[in-house]
Design a protein around this motif. Structure first.
Motif, PDB file in Angstrom:
ATOM      1  N   SER A  18       0.484  -0.822   0.004  1.00 21.32           N
ATOM      2  CA  SER A  18      -0.165   0.284   0.322  1.00 21.32           C
ATOM      3  C   SER A  18       0.910   0.793  -0.108  1.00 21.32           C
ATOM      4  O   SER A  18       1.774   0.798   0.809  1.00 21.32           O
ATOM      5  N   SER A  19       0.580   2.143  -0.891  1.00 25.59           N
ATOM      6  CA  SER A  19       1.254   3.199  -1.007  1.00 25.59           C
ATOM      7  C   SER A  19       0.350   4.438  -0.092  1.00 25.59           C
ATOM      8  O   SER A  19      -1.138   4.569  -0.767  1.00 25.59           O
ATOM      9  N   LEU A  20       0.151   5.489   0.545  1.00 21.26           N
ATOM     10  CA  LEU A  20       0.005   6.258   0.835  1.00 21.26           C
ATOM     11  C   LEU A  20       0.486   7.584   0.557  1.00 21.26           C
ATOM     12  O   LEU A  20       1.823   8.037   0.751  1.00 21.26           O
ATOM     13  N   ALA A  21      -0.385   8.989   0.688  1.00 17.64           N
ATOM     14  CA  ALA A  21       0.217  10.354   0.441  1.00 17.64           C
ATOM     15  C   ALA A  21      -0.372  11.452   0.314  1.00 17.64           C
ATOM     16  O   ALA A  21      -1.627  11.542   0.338  1.00 17.64           O
ATOM     17  N   GLY A  22       0.017  12.973   0.360  1.00 16.82           N
ATOM     18  CA  GLY A  22      -1.037  13.431   1.031  1.00 16.82           C
ATOM     19  C   GLY A  22       0.255  14.791   1.876  1.00 16.82           C
ATOM     20  O   GLY A  22       1.454  15.029   1.812  1.00 16.82           O
ATOM     21  N   ASP A  23      -0.529  15.947   1.589  1.00 12.10           N
ATOM     22  CA  ASP A  23       0.087  17.161   2.227  1.00 12.10           C
ATOM     23  C   ASP A  23      -0.397  17.168   4.050  1.00 12.10           C
ATOM     24  O   ASP A  23       1.533  18.091   4.046  1.00 12.10           O
ATOM     25  N   ARG A  24      -0.995  16.128   4.114  1.00 14.02           N
ATOM     26  CA  ARG A  24      -0.263  15.751   5.405  1.00 14.02           C
ATOM     27  C   ARG A  24      -0.578  14.498   5.770  1.00 14.02           C
ATOM     28  O   ARG A  24      -1.440  14.251   5.131  1.00 14.02           O
ATOM     29  N   ILE A  25      -0.226  14.180   6.602  1.00 12.80           N
ATOM     30  CA  ILE A  25      -0.613  12.675   7.043  1.00 12.80           C
ATOM     31  C   ILE A  25      -0.703  12.359   8.707  1.00 12.80           C
ATOM     32  O   ILE A  25       0.174  12.679   9.301  1.00 12.80           O
ATOM     33  N   ASP A  26      -1.776  12.539   9.226  1.00 10.80           N
ATOM     34  CA  ASP A  26      -1.980  12.165  10.087  1.00 10.80           C
ATOM     35  C   ASP A  26      -2.511  10.453  10.597  1.00 10.80           C
ATOM     36  O   ASP A  26      -2.888  10.026   9.976  1.00 10.80           O
ATOM     37  N   VAL A  27      -1.920   9.407  11.867  1.00  7.23           N
ATOM     38  CA  VAL A  27      -1.716   8.662  12.090  1.00  7.23           C
ATOM     39  C   VAL A  27      -1.720   8.320  13.960  1.00  7.23           C
ATOM     40  O   VAL A  27      -1.924   8.723  14.666  1.00  7.23           O
ATOM     41  N   GLU A  28      -3.909   7.985  14.057  1.00  8.73           N
ATOM     42  CA  GLU A  28      -3.812   7.331  15.185  1.00  8.73           C
ATOM     43  C   GLU A  28      -3.488   5.840  15.406  1.00  8.73           C
ATOM     44  O   GLU A  28      -4.466   5.149  14.887  1.00  8.73           O
ATOM     45  N   MET A  29      -2.693   5.705  16.183  1.00  7.33           N
ATOM     46  CA  MET A  29      -2.264   4.560  17.295  1.00  7.33           C
ATOM     47  C   MET A  29      -3.998   3.817  18.252  1.00  7.33           C
ATOM     48  O   MET A  29      -4.697   4.839  18.612  1.00  7.33           O
ATOM     49  N   ASP A  30      -4.506   2.236  17.791  1.00  9.44           N
ATOM     50  CA  ASP A  30      -4.960   1.324  18.472  1.00  9.44           C
ATOM     51  C   ASP A  30      -4.127   0.251  19.636  1.00  9.44           C
ATOM     52  O   ASP A  30      -3.988  -0.351  18.625  1.00  9.44           O
ATOM     53  N   GLY A  31      -3.719   1.578  20.623  1.00 10.78           N
ATOM     54  CA  GLY A  31      -2.983   0.095  20.888  1.00 10.78           C
ATOM     55  C   GLY A  31      -1.665  -0.393  20.308  1.00 10.78           C
ATOM     56  O   GLY A  31      -1.004   1.119  20.363  1.00 10.78           O
ATOM     57  N   ASP A  32      -0.906  -1.428  20.109  1.00 11.03           N
ATOM     58  CA  ASP A  32       0.173  -1.172  19.219  1.00 11.03           C
ATOM     59  C   ASP A  32       0.425  -0.982  17.771  1.00 11.03           C
ATOM     60  O   ASP A  32       0.743  -1.320  16.695  1.00 11.03           O
ATOM     61  N   ARG A  33      -1.190  -0.610  17.389  1.00 12.61           N
ATOM     62  CA  ARG A  33      -1.629  -0.746  15.652  1.00 12.61           C
ATOM     63  C   ARG A  33      -2.218   0.122  15.380  1.00 12.61           C
ATOM     64  O   ARG A  33      -2.778   1.144  16.583  1.00 12.61           O
ATOM     65  N   ILE A  34      -1.959  -0.232  14.047  1.00 14.85           N
ATOM     66  CA  ILE A  34      -2.964   1.458  13.498  1.00 14.85           C
ATOM     67  C   ILE A  34      -4.528   1.343  13.748  1.00 14.85           C
ATOM     68  O   ILE A  34      -4.389   0.265  12.836  1.00 14.85           O
ATOM     69  N   GLY A  35      -4.480   2.905  13.965  1.00 20.26           N
ATOM     70  CA  GLY A  35      -6.365   2.803  14.079  1.00 20.26           C
ATOM     71  C   GLY A  35      -7.003   3.379  13.001  1.00 20.26           C
ATOM     72  O   GLY A  35      -7.823   3.137  12.342  1.00 20.26           O
ATOM     73  N   ASN A  36      -6.522   4.455  13.224  1.00 20.56           N
ATOM     74  CA  ASN A  36      -6.704   5.790  11.568  1.00 20.56           C
ATOM     75  C   ASN A  36      -5.873   6.464  11.278  1.00 20.56           C
ATOM     76  O   ASN A  36      -4.874   7.512  11.784  1.00 20.56           O
ATOM     77  N   VAL A  37      -5.949   7.050  10.159  1.00 21.85           N
ATOM     78  CA  VAL A  37      -5.209   7.377   8.223  1.00 21.85           C
ATOM     79  C   VAL A  37      -5.784   8.620   8.303  1.00 21.85           C
ATOM     80  O   VAL A  37      -7.010   8.783   7.825  1.00 21.85           O
ATOM     81  N   LEU A  38      -5.521   9.131   8.429  1.00 28.53           N
ATOM     82  CA  LEU A  38      -5.980  11.056   7.546  1.00 28.53           C
ATOM     83  C   LEU A  38      -5.145  11.251   6.614  1.00 28.53           C
ATOM     84  O   LEU A  38      -3.836  11.721   6.969  1.00 28.53           O
ATOM     85  N   LEU A  39      -5.490  11.765   5.106  1.00 32.29           N
ATOM     86  CA  LEU A  39      -4.496  12.057   4.166  1.00 32.29           C
ATOM     87  C   LEU A  39      -5.222  13.454   3.983  1.00 32.29           C
ATOM     88  O   LEU A  39      -6.386  13.411   3.281  1.00 32.29           O
ATOM     89  N   LYS A  40      -4.758  14.749   3.572  1.00 35.34           N
ATOM     90  CA  LYS A  40      -5.404  15.849   3.536  1.00 35.34           C
ATOM     91  C   LYS A  40      -4.549  16.297   2.345  1.00 35.34           C
ATOM     92  O   LYS A  40      -3.129  16.625   2.650  1.00 35.34           O
ATOM     93  N   GLY A  41      -5.445  16.876   1.220  1.00 36.85           N
ATOM     94  CA  GLY A  41      -4.267  17.664   0.953  1.00 36.85           C
ATOM     95  C   GLY A  41      -3.783  16.711  -0.433  1.00 36.85           C
ATOM     96  O   GLY A  41      -2.476  16.771  -0.072  1.00 36.85           O
ATOM     97  N   HIS A  42      -3.631  16.697  -1.554  1.00 34.76           N
ATOM     98  CA  HIS A  42      -3.336  15.956  -2.947  1.00 34.76           C
ATOM     99  C   HIS A  42      -3.171  14.860  -2.130  1.00 34.76           C
ATOM    100  O   HIS A  42      -2.091  14.232  -2.324  1.00 34.76           O
ATOM    101  N   ALA A  43      -4.532  14.041  -1.745  1.00 32.89           N
ATOM    102  CA  ALA A  43      -4.457  12.895  -1.231  1.00 32.89           C
ATOM    103  C   ALA A  43      -4.635  11.553  -2.023  1.00 32.89           C
ATOM    104  O   ALA A  43      -5.370  11.773  -3.214  1.00 32.89           O
ATOM    105  N   LEU A  44      -3.258  10.144  -1.656  1.00 32.52           N
ATOM    106  CA  LEU A  44      -3.453   9.325  -2.921  1.00 32.52           C
ATOM    107  C   LEU A  44      -3.300   8.056  -2.054  1.00 32.52           C
ATOM    108  O   LEU A  44      -2.489   7.904  -1.366  1.00 32.52           O
ATOM    109  N   CYS A  45      -4.086   6.634  -2.480  1.00 34.35           N
ATOM    110  CA  CYS A  45      -4.016   5.850  -1.708  1.00 34.35           C
ATOM    111  C   CYS A  45      -3.969   4.944  -3.221  1.00 34.35           C
ATOM    112  O   CYS A  45      -5.529   4.926  -3.873  1.00 34.35           O
TER     113      CYS A  45
END
Length: 100
Positions: A18-45
Protein backbone atom coordinates in the motif's frame (compact mmCIF):
# COMPACT_ATOMS: atom_id res chain seq x y z
CA UNK A 1 3.40 15.08 9.52
CA UNK A 2 2.97 17.97 7.14
CA UNK A 3 4.58 18.77 3.81
CA UNK A 4 3.91 16.21 1.05
CA UNK A 5 4.33 13.11 3.18
CA UNK A 6 4.47 9.55 1.89
CA UNK A 7 3.97 6.26 3.67
CA UNK A 8 4.35 2.68 2.47
CA UNK A 9 3.21 -0.62 3.91
CA UNK A 10 4.26 -4.09 2.79
CA UNK A 11 2.59 -7.17 4.29
CA UNK A 12 4.75 -9.61 6.24
CA UNK A 13 4.76 -12.12 3.37
CA UNK A 14 5.36 -9.39 0.77
CA UNK A 15 2.15 -10.15 -1.13
CA UNK A 16 0.46 -6.79 -0.51
CA UNK A 17 1.76 -3.25 -0.86
CA UNK A 18 0.00 0.00 0.00
CA UNK A 19 1.15 3.51 -0.79
CA UNK A 20 -0.24 6.64 0.89
CA UNK A 21 0.55 10.29 0.17
CA UNK A 22 -0.78 13.73 1.06
CA UNK A 23 0.17 17.24 2.11
CA UNK A 24 -0.63 16.10 5.65
CA UNK A 25 -0.73 12.57 7.06
CA UNK A 26 -2.18 11.95 10.53
CA UNK A 27 -1.84 8.48 12.07
CA UNK A 28 -3.85 7.51 15.15
CA UNK A 29 -2.72 4.45 17.07
CA UNK A 30 -5.04 1.86 18.63
CA UNK A 31 -2.75 0.22 21.18
CA UNK A 32 0.19 -1.19 19.23
CA UNK A 33 -1.61 -1.03 15.85
CA UNK A 34 -2.62 1.73 13.49
CA UNK A 35 -6.25 2.68 14.14
CA UNK A 36 -6.96 5.52 11.71
CA UNK A 37 -5.08 7.33 8.96
CA UNK A 38 -6.11 10.74 7.64
CA UNK A 39 -4.63 12.01 4.35
CA UNK A 40 -5.31 15.69 3.59
CA UNK A 41 -4.46 17.76 0.55
CA UNK A 42 -3.57 15.97 -2.69
CA UNK A 43 -4.43 12.72 -0.92
CA UNK A 44 -3.55 9.48 -2.70
CA UNK A 45 -4.12 5.88 -1.59
CA UNK A 46 -3.02 2.89 -3.69
CA UNK A 47 -3.45 -0.81 -2.91
CA UNK A 48 -1.26 -3.03 -5.07
CA UNK A 49 -1.49 -6.75 -4.26
CA UNK A 50 0.50 -9.33 -6.19
CA UNK A 51 -1.17 -12.43 -7.65
CA UNK A 52 -1.11 -14.31 -4.32
CA UNK A 53 -3.11 -11.61 -2.50
CA UNK A 54 -5.47 -10.79 -5.38
CA UNK A 55 -7.32 -14.06 -4.92
CA UNK A 56 -7.85 -13.38 -1.21
CA UNK A 57 -8.44 -9.63 -1.09
CA UNK A 58 -9.62 -8.39 -4.46
CA UNK A 59 -7.93 -6.37 -7.16
CA UNK A 60 -5.70 -3.35 -7.02
CA UNK A 61 -7.13 0.12 -6.48
CA UNK A 62 -6.12 3.78 -6.73
CA UNK A 63 -8.00 6.58 -4.99
CA UNK A 64 -7.29 10.32 -4.95
CA UNK A 65 -9.15 13.18 -3.27
CA UNK A 66 -8.83 16.29 -1.13
CA UNK A 67 -9.22 14.17 2.02
CA UNK A 68 -9.15 10.38 2.57
CA UNK A 69 -9.79 8.75 5.96
CA UNK A 70 -8.89 5.09 6.48
CA UNK A 71 -10.46 3.34 9.49
CA UNK A 72 -8.75 0.13 10.60
CA UNK A 73 -9.71 -2.49 13.17
CA UNK A 74 -7.34 -5.21 14.31
CA UNK A 75 -4.91 -4.26 11.56
CA UNK A 76 -7.49 -4.68 8.76
CA UNK A 77 -9.08 -1.91 6.71
CA UNK A 78 -12.77 -1.53 7.63
CA UNK A 79 -13.90 1.73 6.03
CA UNK A 80 -12.68 4.44 3.67
CA UNK A 81 -14.24 7.92 3.68
CA UNK A 82 -13.53 10.34 0.83
CA UNK A 83 -14.24 14.08 0.94
CA UNK A 84 -14.07 16.62 -1.88
CA UNK A 85 -13.15 15.98 -5.49
CA UNK A 86 -12.67 12.22 -5.24
CA UNK A 87 -11.67 9.95 -8.11
CA UNK A 88 -10.79 6.31 -8.08
CA UNK A 89 -10.15 3.17 -10.09
CA UNK A 90 -10.60 -0.46 -9.08
CA UNK A 91 -9.21 -3.28 -11.22
CA UNK A 92 -11.33 -6.42 -10.79
CA UNK A 93 -9.73 -9.83 -10.40
CA UNK A 94 -10.39 -12.61 -12.92
CA UNK A 95 -12.61 -14.30 -10.32
CA UNK A 96 -14.68 -11.13 -9.85
CA UNK A 97 -15.07 -10.64 -13.60
CA UNK A 98 -16.25 -14.22 -14.09
CA UNK A 99 -18.65 -14.05 -11.11
CA UNK A 100 -16.98 -16.86 -9.16
Amino acid sequence: GEGQGKAFHVSADGSERSSLAGDRIDVEMDGDRIGNVLLKGHALCEYLPDDRAVRRRGGKSRLSSDCIRLLLKGGALRQVTVEGGGAGTYWMTEEERSGK
